[in-house]
Design a protein around this motif. Structure first.
Motif, PDB file in Angstrom:
ATOM      1  N   LEU A 113      -1.074  16.306  53.737  1.00  0.00           N
ATOM      2  CA  LEU A 113      -0.872  16.749  55.116  1.00  0.00           C
ATOM      3  C   LEU A 113       0.559  17.224  55.331  1.00  0.00           C
ATOM      4  CD1 LEU A 113      -2.114  16.962  57.965  1.00  0.00           C
ATOM      5  CD2 LEU A 113      -1.303  14.637  58.385  1.00  0.00           C
ATOM      6  N   GLY A 114       1.509  16.568  54.656  1.00  0.00           N
ATOM      7  CA  GLY A 114       2.894  16.984  54.770  1.00  0.00           C
ATOM      8  C   GLY A 114       3.157  18.371  54.209  1.00  0.00           C
ATOM      9  N   ILE A 115       2.322  18.831  53.269  1.00  0.00           N
ATOM     10  CA  ILE A 115       2.466  20.184  52.729  1.00  0.00           C
ATOM     11  C   ILE A 115       2.102  21.214  53.793  1.00  0.00           C
ATOM     12  CG2 ILE A 115       1.668  21.796  50.958  1.00  0.00           C
ATOM     13  CD1 ILE A 115       1.115  19.399  49.180  1.00  0.00           C
ATOM     14  N   THR A 147      15.152  16.850  50.711  1.00  0.00           N
ATOM     15  CA  THR A 147      14.367  15.917  49.900  1.00  0.00           C
ATOM     16  C   THR A 147      13.059  15.573  50.602  1.00  0.00           C
ATOM     17  OG1 THR A 147      16.387  14.981  48.949  1.00  0.00           O
ATOM     18  CG2 THR A 147      14.385  13.676  48.753  1.00  0.00           C
ATOM     19  N   ALA A 148      13.141  15.270  51.884  1.00  0.00           N
ATOM     20  CA  ALA A 148      11.928  14.969  52.648  1.00  0.00           C
ATOM     21  C   ALA A 148      10.994  16.169  52.710  1.00  0.00           C
ATOM     22  CB  ALA A 148      12.312  14.531  54.067  1.00  0.00           C
ATOM     23  N   MET A 149      11.564  17.356  52.799  1.00  0.00           N
ATOM     24  CA  MET A 149      10.756  18.572  52.856  1.00  0.00           C
ATOM     25  C   MET A 149      10.034  18.838  51.538  1.00  0.00           C
ATOM     26  SD  MET A 149      12.138  22.456  53.607  1.00  0.00           S
ATOM     27  CE  MET A 149      13.012  22.544  52.028  1.00  0.00           C
ATOM     28  N   SER A 150      10.658  18.498  50.428  1.00  0.00           N
ATOM     29  CA  SER A 150      10.115  18.837  49.110  1.00  0.00           C
ATOM     30  C   SER A 150       9.168  17.784  48.546  1.00  0.00           C
ATOM     31  CB  SER A 150      11.268  19.058  48.117  1.00  0.00           C
ATOM     32  OG  SER A 150      12.194  19.995  48.599  1.00  0.00           O
ATOM     33  N   LEU A 151       9.242  16.555  49.032  1.00  0.00           N
ATOM     34  CA  LEU A 151       8.473  15.467  48.436  1.00  0.00           C
ATOM     35  C   LEU A 151       6.950  15.655  48.495  1.00  0.00           C
ATOM     36  CD1 LEU A 151      10.449  12.208  49.320  1.00  0.00           C
ATOM     37  CD2 LEU A 151       9.892  13.101  47.051  1.00  0.00           C
ATOM     38  N   PRO A 152       6.361  16.086  49.608  1.00  0.00           N
ATOM     39  CA  PRO A 152       4.887  16.188  49.631  1.00  0.00           C
ATOM     40  C   PRO A 152       4.323  17.058  48.520  1.00  0.00           C
ATOM     41  CG  PRO A 152       5.754  16.322  51.849  1.00  0.00           C
ATOM     42  CD  PRO A 152       6.940  16.360  50.942  1.00  0.00           C
TER      43      PRO A 152
END
Length: 275
Positions: A113-115, A147-152
């Motif tokens: 969902l984060g993607i 980092t938060a943006m790339s993790l999903p």
């Protein structure tokens, strides 16, 4: 046989056409960065000649702007966020694929969902969080956000690789007395293409991003390359040779990385999609 050959020729011709279509704008930028302003507007698609050739744009990039500082800031943010993403995504993907707990599918779905949700929708809460943490106008704020943006995406991609690791390898490691971190280190060589793919897809948007540097780190000391380029564009005066020169120099690290790691990048993405 002739039909197959004709089909192959058509396919290669289309691939060459689309490759030229993608490379042509980049070549136009690079060529025009070595021209004067009249040369850029008078002959935008011609090579520099004795009248239009000039290195003044590159000279002003280093003398008028803080390009070295901007370059260093971009490197710090990009490398820091990429390393943090690789470490955290590797640990999370290994745990979600290895440990059979009830909420593991729910957590995996949460990352998927984060993607789909763009992080820019949360700009206001991000600003409030950084203000409360006293991290506004710092490079640390950019590293945390990226980092938060790339993790999903990184976790979703690495999960496909860890699922493909033979269970016998991990079981043999545990029988020999290896702990969880040691077992993880044994499986890492098997997911190396995935790590290369994650590093590549993480670095590109971070290096090219303008939104968060403009909001979270706007001061001259913390400006990144994409934000520093804006100083050559103004309301009353535009320095196009310097602007194109800065864009060319800003793209050099990504081009070098892609050329060096192109095989791992293509292998990692294709294998991840195939799985």
């Amino acid at each position: 046989m002739n039909r197959d050959r004709a089909g192959s020729l058509v396919t290669h011709a289309l691939l060459i056409f689309f490759a030229l279509l993608a490379v042509a704008p980049i070549l136009v930028i690079v060529v025009n960065s070595f021209k004067t302003t009249p040369g850029i507007f008078g002959q935008p698609f011609a090579l520099p000649n004795a009248e239009t050739f000039s290195l003044g744009g590159y000279e002003r990039v280093f003398t008028r702007g803080q390009f070295v500082t901007n370059y260093g800031n971009s490197l710090i943010v990009t490398v820091g966020a990429t390393v943090a993403t690789l470490v955290l995504a590797t640990l999370a993907a290994f745990a979600l694929t290895e440990y059979k707990v009830r909420f593991a599918p729910l957590v995996g779905g949460f990352f998927v969902l984060g993607i789909m949700l763009p992080i820019r929708l949360g700009t206001v809460p991000i600003i409030k969080t950084m203000i409360s943490w006293q991290l506004m106008d710092t490079l640390v704020a950019l590293v945390l956000v990226y980092t938060a943006m790339s993790l999903p995406l990184a976790i979703a991609l690495l999960m496909t690789y860890f699922k493909a690791v033979p269970a016998a390898v991990k079981e043999a490691a545990r029988i020999d007395g290896a702990g969880e971190l040691r077992t993880l280190s044994i499986t890492l060589p098997m997911v190396r293409p995935g790590l290369a793919a994650v590093a590549s897809v993480t670095m590109l948007p971070i290096w090219n991003d303008l939104w968060f540097p403009l909001i979270l780190a706007p001061s001259k000391e913390n400006q990144t390359v994409t934000l520093g380029v804006q100083q050559f564009v103004g309301q009353f005066l535009n320095d196009y040779p310097a602007l194109l020169g800065a864009l060319t120099l800003g793209a050099v690290p990504l081009i070098v990385l892609f050329v060096v790691f192109s095989r791992q990048f293509i292998q990692g993405l294709s294998a991840g999609i195939g799985k």
